[in-house]
Design an enzyme around this catalytic site. Sequence first.
Site, PDB file in Angstrom:
ATOM      1  N   GLY A 112     -47.000  -8.980   8.522  1.00  0.00           N
ATOM      2  CA  GLY A 112     -46.327  -9.907   7.169  1.00  0.00           C
ATOM      3  C   GLY A 112     -44.790 -10.153   7.992  1.00  0.00           C
ATOM      4  N   GLY A 114     -43.423 -10.452  10.861  1.00  0.00           N
ATOM      5  CA  GLY A 114     -43.052 -12.000  11.719  1.00  0.00           C
ATOM      6  C   GLY A 114     -43.204 -11.091  13.098  1.00  0.00           C
ATOM      7  N   LYS A 115     -43.742 -10.660  14.035  1.00  0.00           N
ATOM      8  CA  LYS A 115     -44.476 -10.137  15.143  1.00  0.00           C
ATOM      9  C   LYS A 115     -44.811 -11.371  15.799  1.00  0.00           C
ATOM     10  CE  LYS A 115     -46.857  -6.980  14.262  1.00  0.00           C
ATOM     11  NZ  LYS A 115     -46.760  -7.376  12.673  1.00  0.00           N
ATOM     12  N   SER A 116     -45.989 -11.561  15.462  1.00  0.00           N
ATOM     13  CA  SER A 116     -46.547 -13.020  15.833  1.00  0.00           C
ATOM     14  C   SER A 116     -45.761 -14.495  15.950  1.00  0.00           C
ATOM     15  CB  SER A 116     -47.478 -13.607  15.223  1.00  0.00           C
ATOM     16  OG  SER A 116     -48.683 -12.113  15.314  1.00  0.00           O
ATOM     17  N   TYR A 117     -44.723 -14.072  14.866  1.00  0.00           N
ATOM     18  CA  TYR A 117     -43.323 -15.653  15.092  1.00  0.00           C
ATOM     19  C   TYR A 117     -42.542 -15.189  15.952  1.00  0.00           C
ATOM     20  CZ  TYR A 117     -39.848 -18.626  13.489  1.00  0.00           C
ATOM     21  OH  TYR A 117     -39.040 -19.438  13.785  1.00  0.00           O
ATOM     22  N   ASP A 254     -48.001  -8.796  21.471  1.00  0.00           N
ATOM     23  CA  ASP A 254     -48.056  -8.417  20.118  1.00  0.00           C
ATOM     24  C   ASP A 254     -48.707  -7.391  19.412  1.00  0.00           C
ATOM     25  OD1 ASP A 254     -47.369  -9.642  18.200  1.00  0.00           O
ATOM     26  OD2 ASP A 254     -48.932 -11.588  17.782  1.00  0.00           O
ATOM     27  N   GLY A 257     -50.140  -5.164  12.612  1.00  0.00           N
ATOM     28  CA  GLY A 257     -48.959  -4.922  11.925  1.00  0.00           C
ATOM     29  C   GLY A 257     -49.723  -3.390  11.628  1.00  0.00           C
TER      30      GLY A 257
END
Length: 446
Positions: A112, A114-117, A254, A257
């Site tokens: 959560g 923000g890696k994928s963002y 990516d 998490g």
Amino acid sequence: MTLVDDCLYFDTAIVILIQREKDAGSRCVISMDSNSTSIYDPRNPGHVKTFTFDLAYWSHNGFLKDENGMLISAGSSSYAGQREVFCDLGQGVLQSAWQGYNATLLAYGQTGSGKSYSMIGYGANRGLVPSVCEELCKAIQSQEKNKQYQITFSMLEIYNEQVIDLLSKTRKPGGLKIREDQQQGFYVDGLKLVPCDNYAQIERLMDQGNKMRTTATTTMNASSSRSHMVITIQFKQIFLDEAITKQSVINLVDLAGSERQKSSGSEKDRLKEGTRVNLSLTTLGNVISALAEVATGKKVLHIPYRDSVLTKLLQSALGGNSRTIMIAALSPADICYEETLSTLRYAERAKKIRNKAVVNASPTKKLIRELKAENNRLLSRMAGLGSAGRAISDEAQLQLLAESEGRPRSTQMTWEARLEEARQEWEQQYSAMTQASVPASWFQMP
């Protein structure tokens, strides 16, 4: 940015607060000043730890949404959007690829954060992966005609220590096998490599792969990635006039998490997934720590690349022939203090690593030079043979020309055949999916 002895290693901190943390009434415990990132202990506000990276991006607040849905800085705020991140990081990846270096970009952080963002993005706020792919294709269209460019695209996930091809219609029980080659190191046997000649094809492949990726709901993230995703772009440049080939491998990673079971509320399958993810990330941390010690001059007997699938596939990116960028995604919330501090320490160790990347130029260049030198020697010997000597020298030159041009021409034929095969496969998928009531426009080739 640090550039030493043809090595490039970035550490970048990106801060973002998600809805769960807002709903919990969390306080921000992160501050940034230039490239420094400080974290405050919520139980002891006077206790501050400061870390310095090559770049630091503030994305917690201070933004507005423009008419296209893009998040931009509000006035004089220090907010950094996707455009700024791409200009600093994505352009570096592209520059390395054009020069013939391997390049790797990976995002690490808790669930959560923000890696994928940062990597994929959403809506108008596209992340680094689609931006890098589109800009590469755009640049190819504007290049000289005496060069040929080839792009192949692959997309996989590592789920529960198994490699799954996200572009394959079928999933092999137990996943794909990891093999080792003396020349290329570790690779995935049977991974689908799709030839592409424009961004529209890559975009549809990414969409297909993202839909196949394993996600699940935890208390930390409503759509938590339960696997590591690796997109690989093999980019080849063939200089037809010089009979030289440059090729680079771009890895866009990516990572799943990191998470604590207590924070994520994981049970049963989610707990098993989280345990496997944390083990692979721990191995990644051990590899980074060992490489950091090597960089400081310490003698390290063993680097544990073989302890996980992830570190096998990232061996070259971490300690080999690659220019590598690592993004450390952070949560500024006080309830995530321990996880955020761990991420900062993780990135601080990674910052010490120094790779020595080399240009991946084809041995064709050396071969042509040797052939030309040999041809010149023959010409000098035949100088006194008159017309017969000139006829032989002409034949030698024709042979040299055929040898120097033969490989690019044969490669061209092979590449066109591969593109046609990919188009036919798309048409077959289109027909099959049309019968299943999937919108036809999704599978139409551009």
